[in-house]
Design a protein around this motif. Structure first.
Motif, PDB file in Angstrom:
ATOM      1  N   GLN A 118       0.815  -1.226   0.000  1.00 44.46           N
ATOM      2  CA  GLN A 118       0.000   0.000   0.000  1.00 44.46           C
ATOM      3  C   GLN A 118       0.846   1.273   0.000  1.00 44.46           C
ATOM      4  OE1 GLN A 118      -2.885   0.124   3.166  1.00 44.46           O
ATOM      5  NE2 GLN A 118      -3.935  -1.746   2.505  1.00 44.46           N
ATOM      6  N   GLY A 119       2.154   1.139   0.212  1.00 41.31           N
ATOM      7  CA  GLY A 119       3.017   2.309   0.277  1.00 41.31           C
ATOM      8  C   GLY A 119       3.053   2.969   1.639  1.00 41.31           C
ATOM      9  N   LEU A 120       2.547   2.276   2.651  1.00 40.43           N
ATOM     10  CA  LEU A 120       2.617   2.815   4.020  1.00 40.43           C
ATOM     11  C   LEU A 120       4.036   2.726   4.568  1.00 40.43           C
ATOM     12  CD1 LEU A 120      -0.534   1.419   5.903  1.00 40.43           C
ATOM     13  CD2 LEU A 120       0.155   3.810   5.741  1.00 40.43           C
ATOM     14  N   ILE A 121       4.749   1.645   4.194  1.00 38.61           N
ATOM     15  CA  ILE A 121       6.129   1.424   4.617  1.00 38.61           C
ATOM     16  C   ILE A 121       6.941   0.965   3.414  1.00 38.61           C
ATOM     17  CG2 ILE A 121       5.479   0.817   6.989  1.00 38.61           C
ATOM     18  CD1 ILE A 121       5.874  -2.139   6.253  1.00 38.61           C
ATOM     19  N   LYS A 122       8.267   1.112   3.512  1.00 41.42           N
ATOM     20  CA  LYS A 122       9.139   0.628   2.439  1.00 41.42           C
ATOM     21  C   LYS A 122       9.707  -0.755   2.748  1.00 41.42           C
ATOM     22  CE  LYS A 122      10.550   5.282   1.044  1.00 41.42           C
ATOM     23  NZ  LYS A 122      11.661   6.272   1.068  1.00 41.42           N
ATOM     24  N   HIS A 123       9.985  -0.993   4.032  1.00 44.70           N
ATOM     25  CA  HIS A 123      10.599  -2.253   4.453  1.00 44.70           C
ATOM     26  C   HIS A 123       9.985  -2.679   5.784  1.00 44.70           C
ATOM     27  CE1 HIS A 123      13.767  -1.339   1.510  1.00 44.70           C
ATOM     28  NE2 HIS A 123      13.873  -0.157   2.073  1.00 44.70           N
ATOM     29  N   PHE A 124      10.186  -3.954   6.124  1.00 45.88           N
ATOM     30  CA  PHE A 124       9.791  -4.391   7.461  1.00 45.88           C
ATOM     31  C   PHE A 124      10.807  -5.374   8.006  1.00 45.88           C
ATOM     32  CE2 PHE A 124       7.253  -7.215   4.638  1.00 45.88           C
ATOM     33  CZ  PHE A 124       7.581  -8.469   5.138  1.00 45.88           C
ATOM     34  N   GLY A 125      10.716  -5.576   9.318  1.00 47.40           N
ATOM     35  CA  GLY A 125      11.632  -6.491   9.988  1.00 47.40           C
ATOM     36  C   GLY A 125      11.056  -6.886  11.328  1.00 47.40           C
ATOM     37  N   VAL A 126      11.929  -7.393  12.190  1.00 47.11           N
ATOM     38  CA  VAL A 126      11.485  -7.900  13.482  1.00 47.11           C
ATOM     39  C   VAL A 126      12.403  -7.360  14.572  1.00 47.11           C
ATOM     40  CG1 VAL A 126      10.493  -9.984  12.463  1.00 47.11           C
ATOM     41  CG2 VAL A 126      12.871 -10.016  13.273  1.00 47.11           C
ATOM     42  N   SER A 127      12.007  -7.578  15.809  1.00 51.37           N
ATOM     43  CA  SER A 127      12.797  -7.133  16.944  1.00 51.37           C
ATOM     44  C   SER A 127      12.599  -8.114  18.094  1.00 51.37           C
ATOM     45  CB  SER A 127      12.370  -5.719  17.362  1.00 51.37           C
ATOM     46  OG  SER A 127      13.142  -5.236  18.437  1.00 51.37           O
ATOM     47  N   ASN A 128      13.671  -8.376  18.815  1.00 50.62           N
ATOM     48  CA  ASN A 128      13.619  -9.299  19.956  1.00 50.62           C
ATOM     49  C   ASN A 128      13.188 -10.717  19.546  1.00 50.62           C
ATOM     50  OD1 ASN A 128      14.254  -7.365  22.177  1.00 50.62           O
ATOM     51  ND2 ASN A 128      12.366  -6.396  21.446  1.00 50.62           N
ATOM     52  N   PHE A 129      13.584 -11.122  18.348  1.00 50.28           N
ATOM     53  CA  PHE A 129      13.253 -12.457  17.864  1.00 50.28           C
ATOM     54  C   PHE A 129      14.389 -13.427  18.163  1.00 50.28           C
ATOM     55  CE2 PHE A 129       9.610 -12.735  14.607  1.00 50.28           C
ATOM     56  CZ  PHE A 129       8.833 -11.841  15.332  1.00 50.28           C
ATOM     57  N   THR A 130      14.016 -14.593  18.648  1.00 48.72           N
ATOM     58  CA  THR A 130      14.960 -15.687  18.849  1.00 48.72           C
ATOM     59  C   THR A 130      15.225 -16.376  17.503  1.00 48.72           C
ATOM     60  OG1 THR A 130      13.159 -17.229  19.263  1.00 48.72           O
ATOM     61  CG2 THR A 130      14.086 -16.076  21.187  1.00 48.72           C
ATOM     62  N   ILE A 131      16.131 -17.340  17.512  1.00 50.60           N
ATOM     63  CA  ILE A 131      16.427 -18.078  16.274  1.00 50.60           C
ATOM     64  C   ILE A 131      15.192 -18.821  15.782  1.00 50.60           C
ATOM     65  CG2 ILE A 131      17.808 -19.936  15.272  1.00 50.60           C
ATOM     66  CD1 ILE A 131      20.033 -19.128  17.293  1.00 50.60           C
ATOM     67  N   ASP A 132      14.477 -19.484  16.684  1.00 55.09           N
ATOM     68  CA  ASP A 132      13.271 -20.218  16.280  1.00 55.09           C
ATOM     69  C   ASP A 132      12.229 -19.279  15.677  1.00 55.09           C
ATOM     70  OD1 ASP A 132      14.320 -22.621  17.069  1.00 55.09           O
ATOM     71  OD2 ASP A 132      13.190 -22.759  18.955  1.00 55.09           O
ATOM     72  N   LEU A 133      12.052 -18.126  16.285  1.00 57.62           N
ATOM     73  CA  LEU A 133      11.076 -17.169  15.760  1.00 57.62           C
ATOM     74  C   LEU A 133      11.513 -16.612  14.409  1.00 57.62           C
ATOM     75  CD1 LEU A 133      10.271 -15.333  19.109  1.00 57.62           C
ATOM     76  CD2 LEU A 133       8.653 -16.686  17.760  1.00 57.62           C
ATOM     77  N   MET A 134      12.806 -16.363  14.266  1.00 54.11           N
ATOM     78  CA  MET A 134      13.308 -15.920  12.959  1.00 54.11           C
ATOM     79  C   MET A 134      13.085 -16.986  11.898  1.00 54.11           C
ATOM     80  SD  MET A 134      16.759 -13.619  13.153  1.00 54.11           S
ATOM     81  CE  MET A 134      17.790 -14.915  13.812  1.00 54.11           C
ATOM     82  N   ASP A 135      13.356 -18.244  12.252  1.00 57.93           N
ATOM     83  CA  ASP A 135      13.148 -19.329  11.297  1.00 57.93           C
ATOM     84  C   ASP A 135      11.692 -19.385  10.841  1.00 57.93           C
ATOM     85  OD1 ASP A 135      15.802 -20.061  11.414  1.00 57.93           O
ATOM     86  OD2 ASP A 135      15.493 -21.737  12.794  1.00 57.93           O
TER      87      ASP A 135
END
Length: 264
Positions: A118-135
């Motif tokens: 929608q053009g609200l954001i250009k990129h996204f990511g995560v924060s405070n993620f463990t390895i399992d959550l990243m996977d």
């Protein structure tokens, strides 16, 4: 636009003081400002950005877990954009994993994907993620769609398992609390290295993080520290300096709320 590897954090900063600091930071040459919905300071950041020529400043915010359902994510990011006085936010992060997986991560990631479309954001990511959550996130949207994992990293909490997992997946590490709430300035090793380079222990710490390839976002209430932190980008540490700082790790986590995940 990639994330600048150095920026200004705004955790626990608010009001006219923060607005003035933002204005000063951008004037000094800061290219990255980090905030969050939960900091309740996005409007103060926005006022500061509006008072500067900030078109080329990368702005990151974070969605709080009370707004993780699909439509809530979109609505909250519209509110964040209004407060930040930006047509499009450069990056939005999942601030913390949903406590007890109350809202499935996949739903929030889908909403962030739509926010980007929608053009609200250009990129996204995560924060405070463990390895399992990243996977799990990678399995759902692909590692190339997760720009960063913002985690606590400083000389006394080097979070190596997670930083290695990020590196292996080509996900940038954003290091928060890089100065360990000022604790680095009292450390003899860091002070000795600083003396050799005629800089401060805080500057050495920030240089160490950047030489490791991390994005670092120190926060401060003082203009002179803003300026001093910025100069850390010019410091080149030796291999021995880096090794000595690597040896300071003692798994000393500072941020550990009761809703935190089971850390690696």
């Amino acid at each position: 636009m990639m994330i600048p590897n150095f920026g200004m954090g705004t955790f626990r900063l608010k009001g006219p003081t923060l607005t003035e600091l933002i204005t000063e930071a951008v004037a000094m040459g800061y290219k990255h400002i980090d905030t969050a919905q939960a900091y309740e300071n996005e409007a103060d950041v926005g006022k500061g950005l509006a008072q500067t020529r900030s078109e080329d400043v990368f702005v990151t915010t974070k969605v709080w877990f009370e707004s993780f359902k699909h439509q809530q994510v979109l609505d909250s990011l519209k509110q964040s954009a209004d407060k930040l006085q930006r047509d499009c936010i450069d990056m939005a992060l999942i601030h913390w994993p949903s406590p007890n997986d109350e809202v499935p991560m996949e739903e929030t990631l889908d909403a962030l994907t739509e926010a980007r479309e929608q053009g609200l954001i250009k990129h996204f990511g995560v924060s405070n993620f463990t390895i399992d959550l990243m996977d799990r996130a990678i399995a759902h949207v692909g590692a190339d769609n997760i720009m960063t994992n913002q985690i606590e990293v400083h000389p006394f909490m080097q979070n190596r398992k997670v930083t290695d997992a990020c590196e292996s997946n080509d996900i940038k590490v954003t290091a928060y609390l890089p100065l360990a709430k000022g604790e680095v300035v009292e450390n003899d090793t860091l002070r000795a290295i600083a003396a050799q380079h005629n800089v401060t222990a805080a500057q050495v710490t920030l240089a160490w993080e950047m030489q490791k390839g991390f994005i670092t976002i120190p926060s401060t209430t003082k203009t002179e520290h803003l300026r001093s932190n910025l100069k850390a980008q010019k410091i080149q540490l030796t291999a021995q300096d880096m090794a000595d700082i690597d040896g300071l790790d003692r798994n000393e986590r500072i941020i550990d709320p009761d809703f935190a995940p089971d850390w690696d």
